[in-house]
Scaffold this motif. Structure first.
Motif, PDB file in Angstrom:
ATOM      1  N   TYR A 106     -96.473 -17.403-108.061  1.00  0.00           N
ATOM      2  CA  TYR A 106     -96.638 -15.986-108.357  1.00  0.00           C
ATOM      3  C   TYR A 106     -97.808 -15.454-107.537  1.00  0.00           C
ATOM      4  CZ  TYR A 106     -97.900 -11.636-110.627  1.00  0.00           C
ATOM      5  OH  TYR A 106     -98.215 -10.320-110.850  1.00  0.00           O
ATOM      6  N   VAL A 107     -97.570 -14.368-106.828  1.00  0.00           N
ATOM      7  CA  VAL A 107     -98.623 -13.690-106.071  1.00  0.00           C
ATOM      8  C   VAL A 107     -98.462 -12.194-106.317  1.00  0.00           C
ATOM      9  CG1 VAL A 107     -99.693 -13.280-103.824  1.00  0.00           C
ATOM     10  CG2 VAL A 107     -98.584 -15.482-104.296  1.00  0.00           C
ATOM     11  N   ALA A 108     -99.520 -11.549-106.776  1.00  0.00           N
ATOM     12  CA  ALA A 108     -99.453 -10.127-107.115  1.00  0.00           C
ATOM     13  C   ALA A 108     -99.504  -9.248-105.873  1.00  0.00           C
ATOM     14  CB  ALA A 108    -100.602  -9.771-108.054  1.00  0.00           C
ATOM     15  N   ASN A 109     -98.990  -8.033-106.036  1.00  0.00           N
ATOM     16  CA  ASN A 109     -99.120  -6.984-105.018  1.00  0.00           C
ATOM     17  C   ASN A 109     -98.633  -7.445-103.648  1.00  0.00           C
ATOM     18  OD1 ASN A 109    -100.423  -5.333-107.005  1.00  0.00           O
ATOM     19  ND2 ASN A 109    -102.340  -6.416-106.581  1.00  0.00           N
ATOM     20  N   ARG A 110     -97.367  -7.832-103.583  1.00  0.00           N
ATOM     21  CA  ARG A 110     -96.817  -8.397-102.358  1.00  0.00           C
ATOM     22  C   ARG A 110     -96.564  -7.360-101.279  1.00  0.00           C
ATOM     23  NH1 ARG A 110     -98.055 -12.507-100.965  1.00  0.00           N
ATOM     24  NH2 ARG A 110     -96.149 -13.171 -99.919  1.00  0.00           N
ATOM     25  N   LEU A 111     -96.329  -6.102-101.659  1.00  0.00           N
ATOM     26  CA  LEU A 111     -95.950  -5.102-100.671  1.00  0.00           C
ATOM     27  C   LEU A 111     -97.176  -4.408-100.090  1.00  0.00           C
ATOM     28  CD1 LEU A 111     -92.749  -3.610-102.323  1.00  0.00           C
ATOM     29  CD2 LEU A 111     -93.039  -5.655-100.898  1.00  0.00           C
ATOM     30  N   ILE A 112     -97.010  -3.900 -98.879  1.00  0.00           N
ATOM     31  CA  ILE A 112     -98.103  -3.263 -98.144  1.00  0.00           C
ATOM     32  C   ILE A 112     -97.736  -1.817 -97.894  1.00  0.00           C
ATOM     33  CG2 ILE A 112     -99.465  -3.252 -96.017  1.00  0.00           C
ATOM     34  CD1 ILE A 112     -98.867  -6.275 -95.779  1.00  0.00           C
ATOM     35  N   GLY A 113     -98.579  -0.917 -98.358  1.00  0.00           N
ATOM     36  CA  GLY A 113     -98.349   0.502 -98.166  1.00  0.00           C
ATOM     37  C   GLY A 113     -98.977   1.294 -99.295  1.00  0.00           C
ATOM     38  N   SER A 114     -99.391   2.513 -99.009  1.00  0.00           N
ATOM     39  CA  SER A 114     -99.966   3.402-100.010  1.00  0.00           C
ATOM     40  C   SER A 114     -99.921   4.809 -99.445  1.00  0.00           C
ATOM     41  CB  SER A 114    -101.419   2.997-100.330  1.00  0.00           C
ATOM     42  OG  SER A 114    -102.261   3.269 -99.221  1.00  0.00           O
ATOM     43  N   ALA A 115    -100.518   5.745-100.175  1.00  0.00           N
ATOM     44  CA  ALA A 115    -100.569   7.120 -99.687  1.00  0.00           C
ATOM     45  C   ALA A 115    -101.388   7.221 -98.405  1.00  0.00           C
ATOM     46  CB  ALA A 115    -101.159   8.028-100.760  1.00  0.00           C
ATOM     47  N   THR A 116    -102.275   6.248 -98.174  1.00  0.00           N
ATOM     48  CA  THR A 116    -103.139   6.304 -96.990  1.00  0.00           C
ATOM     49  C   THR A 116    -102.904   5.150 -96.017  1.00  0.00           C
ATOM     50  OG1 THR A 116    -104.869   5.137 -98.231  1.00  0.00           O
ATOM     51  CG2 THR A 116    -104.948   7.544 -98.231  1.00  0.00           C
ATOM     52  N   THR A 117    -102.065   4.175 -96.397  1.00  0.00           N
ATOM     53  CA  THR A 117    -101.761   3.017 -95.552  1.00  0.00           C
ATOM     54  C   THR A 117    -100.285   3.023 -95.201  1.00  0.00           C
ATOM     55  OG1 THR A 117    -103.481   1.696 -96.646  1.00  0.00           O
ATOM     56  CG2 THR A 117    -101.799   0.495 -95.387  1.00  0.00           C
ATOM     57  N   PRO A 118     -99.927   2.961 -93.932  1.00  0.00           N
ATOM     58  CA  PRO A 118     -98.508   2.982 -93.556  1.00  0.00           C
ATOM     59  C   PRO A 118     -97.737   1.840 -94.220  1.00  0.00           C
ATOM     60  CG  PRO A 118     -99.898   3.305 -91.624  1.00  0.00           C
ATOM     61  CD  PRO A 118    -100.816   2.931 -92.746  1.00  0.00           C
ATOM     62  N   GLU A 119     -96.540   2.147 -94.672  1.00  0.00           N
ATOM     63  CA  GLU A 119     -95.689   1.144 -95.304  1.00  0.00           C
ATOM     64  C   GLU A 119     -95.241   0.111 -94.279  1.00  0.00           C
ATOM     65  OE1 GLU A 119     -93.445  -0.147 -98.843  1.00  0.00           O
ATOM     66  OE2 GLU A 119     -95.139   1.211 -98.511  1.00  0.00           O
ATOM     67  N   GLN A 120     -95.249  -1.157 -94.697  1.00  0.00           N
ATOM     68  CA  GLN A 120     -94.706  -2.242 -93.877  1.00  0.00           C
ATOM     69  C   GLN A 120     -93.530  -2.871 -94.608  1.00  0.00           C
ATOM     70  OE1 GLN A 120     -97.576  -5.101 -92.400  1.00  0.00           O
ATOM     71  NE2 GLN A 120     -99.212  -3.568 -92.344  1.00  0.00           N
ATOM     72  N   LEU A 121     -92.534  -3.276 -93.852  1.00  0.00           N
ATOM     73  CA  LEU A 121     -91.394  -3.963 -94.447  1.00  0.00           C
ATOM     74  C   LEU A 121     -91.765  -5.431 -94.629  1.00  0.00           C
ATOM     75  CD1 LEU A 121     -88.514  -4.006 -95.467  1.00  0.00           C
ATOM     76  CD2 LEU A 121     -87.744  -4.325 -93.106  1.00  0.00           C
ATOM     77  N   VAL A 122     -92.050  -5.820 -95.863  1.00  0.00           N
ATOM     78  CA  VAL A 122     -92.509  -7.171 -96.169  1.00  0.00           C
ATOM     79  C   VAL A 122     -91.336  -8.007 -96.679  1.00  0.00           C
ATOM     80  CG1 VAL A 122     -93.994  -8.562 -97.654  1.00  0.00           C
ATOM     81  CG2 VAL A 122     -94.847  -6.395 -96.711  1.00  0.00           C
TER      82      VAL A 122
ATOM     83  N   PHE B  73     -93.818   4.555 -98.186  1.00  0.00           N
ATOM     84  CA  PHE B  73     -94.369   4.398 -99.530  1.00  0.00           C
ATOM     85  C   PHE B  73     -93.788   5.438-100.477  1.00  0.00           C
ATOM     86  CE2 PHE B  73     -97.817   5.335-102.652  1.00  0.00           C
ATOM     87  CZ  PHE B  73     -97.882   4.092-103.254  1.00  0.00           C
ATOM     88  N   ALA B  74     -93.608   6.656 -99.998  1.00  0.00           N
ATOM     89  CA  ALA B  74     -93.103   7.736-100.844  1.00  0.00           C
ATOM     90  C   ALA B  74     -91.678   7.479-101.311  1.00  0.00           C
ATOM     91  CB  ALA B  74     -93.175   9.067-100.100  1.00  0.00           C
TER      92      ALA B  74
ATOM     93  N   LEU C  17    -100.205   5.952-109.061  1.00  0.00           N
ATOM     94  CA  LEU C  17     -99.949   5.815-107.633  1.00  0.00           C
ATOM     95  C   LEU C  17    -100.192   7.147-106.943  1.00  0.00           C
ATOM     96  CD1 LEU C  17     -96.589   3.833-107.910  1.00  0.00           C
ATOM     97  CD2 LEU C  17     -98.818   2.875-107.293  1.00  0.00           C
ATOM     98  N   PRO C  18    -101.364   7.352-106.366  1.00  0.00           N
ATOM     99  CA  PRO C  18    -101.619   8.589-105.620  1.00  0.00           C
ATOM    100  C   PRO C  18    -100.582   8.764-104.502  1.00  0.00           C
ATOM    101  CG  PRO C  18    -103.659   7.380-105.968  1.00  0.00           C
ATOM    102  CD  PRO C  18    -102.548   6.460-106.398  1.00  0.00           C
ATOM    103  N   GLY C  19    -100.140   9.992-104.325  1.00  0.00           N
ATOM    104  CA  GLY C  19     -99.159  10.275-103.284  1.00  0.00           C
ATOM    105  C   GLY C  19     -97.725  10.208-103.760  1.00  0.00           C
TER     106      GLY C  19
END
Length: 277
Positions: A81-97, A140-141, A186-188
Motif C-alpha cells: 500500500y502506498v498513498a497518494n499515487r497520482l501526480i497532479g493538482s490545481a497548480t501541478t500539471p497532471e501526469q498519467l501514472v 486534474f480537473a 481539493l482546490p481547483g
C-alpha cells in the motif's frame, strides 16, 4: 524504462462541466475533437506484470466479468500500500501514472477495471485513461476524484445498485469536495451536489451479502461532509467466505489483502455498492 506514446481524442472545448442531473448520466459523443499526444512511462516491473496479466487473461477467454475481476485482483495480493499515487493538482500539471509497485485503494480499482477488457498494452493504457478521467481528458480537473463518479459521469463504468439491496438503504444529499467549514478538500475542483445512497452497517446482513456478486465495487461510506467514501475494494466470494479485497492502509496490513467482509464492514458507517458494467 519503457515508453508508450498514444494518440487519444479529447473534446475541443475543455473546462465545461455537465449540467445534467447527477442521477441521469448520459453518454454522448463530442461534436468536435482534437488530437492530444500522451506519453506514459512504466518501469520494468510494471511492464512485466502487465504482460503477465494480459497473457493470464488471454489464456481463459471463456470466463465472465466476475471471474475476470477475481483473477486479476488476486494477482495484486501482497502489493504494498502506498498513498497518494497520482501526480497532479490545481497548480501541478497532471501526469498519467501507471505503476504496479504500490497501490492505494482507488488506483487498485483503476488498474483492475482497465485490465478486465484489455487485450494489449496499448489498450490497457487507453482503458486507464478512460477509467480515470472524464472524457479521457488527462487533467486534474477531469480526474474522477470520487467513488460515485464511476456511476455518475460520462463513460459510466458501473451501476449503483445500493438502493435495491436493502429496504434500509439511506440516501443523503452531499456536497462533494466541500468541508464542514466551507473550505474544499481539493482546490481547483468544483463542489458537486450528489445524492449518495448507502446501507448502514447494522443492516448489512446475510440477505444483503447474498445479493452481492464477486467483482462488485465496494465503497466504505463516510458521514464526513464533502466525501462519499473513505475506502474502496472488491467484493470477492472465496471458498472461505466473502472478503473485501482491498489495498489496506491499516498498520497491520499496509498491502493488498483479503479482509473478512462481514467483520470489516461491521466497524464502518456502511457501504455503497457499484456493479461493473
Amino acid at each position: 524504462m519503457r515508453w508508450f506514446t498514444l494518440m487519444i481524442l479529447i473534446p475541443a472545448i475543455m473546462g465545461c462541466s455537465s449540467k445534467q442531473p447527477a442521477k441521469m448520466p448520459v453518454e454522448s459523443k463530442p461534436q468536435a475533437a482534437a488530437h492530444q499526444t500522451m506519453a506514459v512511462t512504466m518501469d520494468d516491473y510494471t511492464v512485466n506484470k502487465l504482460q503477465a496479466l494480459l497473457a493470464l487473461h488471454a489464456a481463459v477467454p471463456e470466463i465472465d466479468k466476475n471471474q475476470t475481476i477475481d483473477m486479476l485482483s488476486e494477482a495484486f495480493l501482497g502489493t504494498p500500500y502506498v498513498a497518494n499515487r497520482l501526480i497532479g493538482s490545481a497548480t501541478t500539471p497532471e501526469q498519467l501514472v501507471i505503476d504496479f509497485r504500490g497501490l492505494d485503494c482507488f488506483t487498485y480499482l483503476d488498474y483492475v477495471e482497465a485490465l478486465r477488457t484489455a487485450t494489449s498494452e496499448r489498450e490497457f493504457v487507453e482503458n486507464v485513461i478512460q477509467t480515470r478521467y472524464v472524457r479521457g481528458d488527462v487533467t486534474f480537473a477531469h480526474r474522477k476524484h470520487f467513488f460515485t463518479d464511476w456511476a455518475q459521469t460520462q463513460h459510466v463504468l458501473a451501476d449503483d445498485i445500493t438502493a435495491g439491496l436493502s429496504p434500509h438503504a439511506v440516501t443523503v444529499d452531499k456536497h462533494l469536495n466541500r468541508k464542514a467549514d466551507g473550505d474544499v478538500y481539493l482546490p481547483g475542483i468544483p463542489v458537486v451536489d450528489r445524492s449518495v445512497t448507502y446501507i448502514p452497517s447494522e443492516f448489512i446482513n446475510d440477505q444483503v451479502i447474498n445479493q452481492l456478486q464477486t467483482g462488485d465495487y465496494i465503497g466504505i461510506y463516510t458521514k464526513l461532509p464533502g466525501l462519499d467514501v473513505t475506502h474502496t475494494g472488491f467484493f470477492i466470494m472465496t471458498p472461505a467466505g466473502p472478503v473485501l479485497r482491498n489495498a489496506s492502509s491499516r498498520q497491520e496490513n499496509m498491502q493488498v489483502v483479503d479482509s473478512p467482509f462481514a467483520s470489516y464492514v461491521a466497524n464502518t458507517p456502511g457501504i455503497v455498492v457499484l456493479r461493473p458494467q
